[in-house]
Each structure stands twice: as structure tokens, then as C-alpha cells.
Write an enzyme that holds these catalytic residues in place. Sequence first.
Site, PDB file in Angstrom:
ATOM      1  N   TRP A 176       0.547  -1.390  -0.036  1.00  0.00           N
ATOM      2  CA  TRP A 176      -0.008  -0.096   0.305  1.00  0.00           C
ATOM      3  C   TRP A 176       1.025   1.411  -0.153  1.00  0.00           C
ATOM      4  O   TRP A 176       1.062   2.262  -0.521  1.00  0.00           O
ATOM      5  CB  TRP A 176      -0.820  -0.234   1.217  1.00  0.00           C
TER       6      TRP A 176
ATOM      7  N   HIS B 282      12.962  -2.348  -1.291  1.00  0.00           N
ATOM      8  CA  HIS B 282      12.100  -2.193  -1.774  1.00  0.00           C
ATOM      9  C   HIS B 282      12.467  -1.300  -2.649  1.00  0.00           C
ATOM     10  O   HIS B 282      14.180  -0.002  -2.054  1.00  0.00           O
ATOM     11  CB  HIS B 282      10.822  -1.506  -1.079  1.00  0.00           C
TER      12      HIS B 282
ATOM     13  N   GLY C 259       1.001  -2.256  -6.439  1.00  0.00           N
ATOM     14  CA  GLY C 259       1.664  -0.951  -5.491  1.00  0.00           C
ATOM     15  C   GLY C 259       0.274  -0.520  -5.430  1.00  0.00           C
ATOM     16  O   GLY C 259      -0.568  -0.747  -5.330  1.00  0.00           O
ATOM     17  N   GLY C 260       0.136   0.126  -7.302  1.00  0.00           N
ATOM     18  CA  GLY C 260      -1.420   1.123  -7.364  1.00  0.00           C
ATOM     19  C   GLY C 260      -2.205   0.460  -7.469  1.00  0.00           C
ATOM     20  O   GLY C 260      -3.397   0.531  -6.941  1.00  0.00           O
TER      21      GLY C 260
ATOM     22  N   GLU D 144      11.990   2.011  -3.852  1.00  0.00           N
ATOM     23  CA  GLU D 144      11.566   3.395  -3.017  1.00  0.00           C
ATOM     24  C   GLU D 144      12.828   3.778  -1.892  1.00  0.00           C
ATOM     25  O   GLU D 144      13.324   4.848  -1.522  1.00  0.00           O
ATOM     26  CB  GLU D 144      10.127   3.306  -2.790  1.00  0.00           C
TER      27      GLU D 144
HETATM   28  P1  PGA Z   1       3.750  -0.737  -9.050  1.00  0.00           P
HETATM   29  O1  PGA Z   1       4.135  -0.541  -7.889  1.00  0.00           O
HETATM   30  O2  PGA Z   1       2.469  -1.988  -9.034  1.00  0.00           O
HETATM   31  O3  PGA Z   1       2.596   0.926  -8.562  1.00  0.00           O
HETATM   32  O4  PGA Z   1       4.084  -0.735 -10.188  1.00  0.00           O
HETATM   33  C1  PGA Z   1       4.870  -1.632  -7.257  1.00  0.00           C
HETATM   34  C2  PGA Z   1       6.414  -1.405  -6.210  1.00  0.00           C
HETATM   35  O5  PGA Z   1       6.024  -0.878  -5.783  1.00  0.00           O
HETATM   36  O6  PGA Z   1       5.644  -2.824  -5.265  1.00  0.00           O
END
Ligand code: PGA
Length: 251
Positions: free
Chosen positions: A10, A95, A234-235, A97
Site C-alpha cells: 500500500w 524496496h 502497488g497501485g 523506493e
Molecule cells: P506498482 O508498484 O504496482 O504501483 O508499479 C509496485 C511496487 O512498488 O511494489
Amino acid sequence: MRRKIIAGNWKMNKTVVDGQALVGEIKKEVGKVNDPVVLVCPPFTALTEVAMALKDSEIQIGGQHMHEADSGAYTGEISAEMLLTSGCTYVILGHSERRALFSETDKLVNAKAQKALAAGLIPIVCVGETLEQRESGAMEKVIEEQISGSLDSLSESDMKKTVIAYEPVWAIGTGKVATPEQAEEVHVYIRRLLAKTYGDETANEVTILYGGSVKASNADGLFEKENIDGALIGGASLKADEFTAIVKAMM
Ligand code: PGA
């Protein structure tokens, strides 16, 4: 038989109330599903309430990050024990990020993975190349370094428990999904790297997820591939209908 997993990350989305509503919807559709494992990774603030909302279901809960120490003066951080006692069974580590925005290195990810495993959490260790690395031909080297660094000195039994998520950075949140062939190629490569250290039998038992713009509309093609054992989403994990459709695509 490898464990299949559909995991929702999330990120920094959903308040407690929004999170409860989302898992309420997800539970209605796939609450009794345990193959694949259905996993949601809410922000820390919503873990306890989401866990309560999912108590009578098969759906698992994970953290998005954790600190490698047991406890102490680490303002803003959270420990493996805190995740466990909030109802988590999994934790996402490294991750892209976290690597890009919070300077997490392979060495740090490795320390976190060791701690998670020792505490009884299953780490989902993320790896993946940037577009620049892919285009310059450095992809294999980048993945090899991430795999060997992040998973350094894990025992064979810990390696079998650990989940790997291949998430090409260029596909995360961009709408640009890797083709099933591109993803499968890297998954096979990762399995070959694992086999070099742990042998074929262990390498064949490790669950490898694909992540990066997975949606209900592209999940089928990805899941047809032999080495794609599920997804880290993610999204699309923020919408109950999308997420549950992806779960059903893996059933
Ligand atoms: P996304 O993100 O599905 O929004 O591309 C995936 C993730 O970062 O785990």
C-alpha cells in the site's frame, strides 16, 4: 511445489478507516483463499486494525519496512518484534523506493533480512534494475550484486523461506509493465544465481514475485510463466476489485 503469493504494497496510502474498508472488500471476495497466499502490507499505523479486520480470514499481513536492531534509540523506526506482535507474518525489505529515497544498501537489506528471519518473519527481498542499467547492458551484474549482497550468508533453510521480488525500477508506478518474457528471463536468471550458491533443489523452492505496474489486465500473461510465482502490487492493490481480480488470476 513453490508457494504462490499475491502481495499488496500500500506504500504511504490509506488511513486506518480506509484500510479497514479496503480489506473488508478484499475479504468478501478472497478471504478464504490460501493458495495463492494473499498478503496486504498496510502502513504501520493501520497494521493492528487491519489485522483485527482480517482475523477470521486467510489473508496475511506484512510490514513495508523494518529496522535491523531489536530496540533502542532509532526515532521513527520499527522492529521485527513490533511487526510480529501487530499481526505480521511477512516484511518487504529493500524496496527500490527504500533503496533510492532512503539510501538502503544491499548490506543493510541483508542485516534486516537476517533479523526478520531470526524473529520469525518472512522477508520479501526486492531487487531490480533501472532503465539506464538495463539499456547499458548492466542488468545482470546489478541483479547479481543485489542478490548476493542482500542474501549474503543466509542458511539454506532461511533461503527456502525467503521470498524474492523482481521489480524493475522502470516498471514501478509507471504503467510500463515488463513483458511476461522480459520478467521470466530475469526470474530464470535469479533462480540460476540461487542455484550456484544453494543448488537446484533449494533454488527451485524459492518463490520469486514480479512487481511493477501489475494490473488485472496484464496479470494472466505474467502468471502463465513458469518462474513467476506471484506478484508484488502497488497501485492496483489500493482498489479491491483490481487486487482481487489479480488474486483470482493466480488461482
Ligand atoms: P506498482 O508498484 O504496482 O504501483 O508499479 C509496485 C511496487 O512498488 O511494489
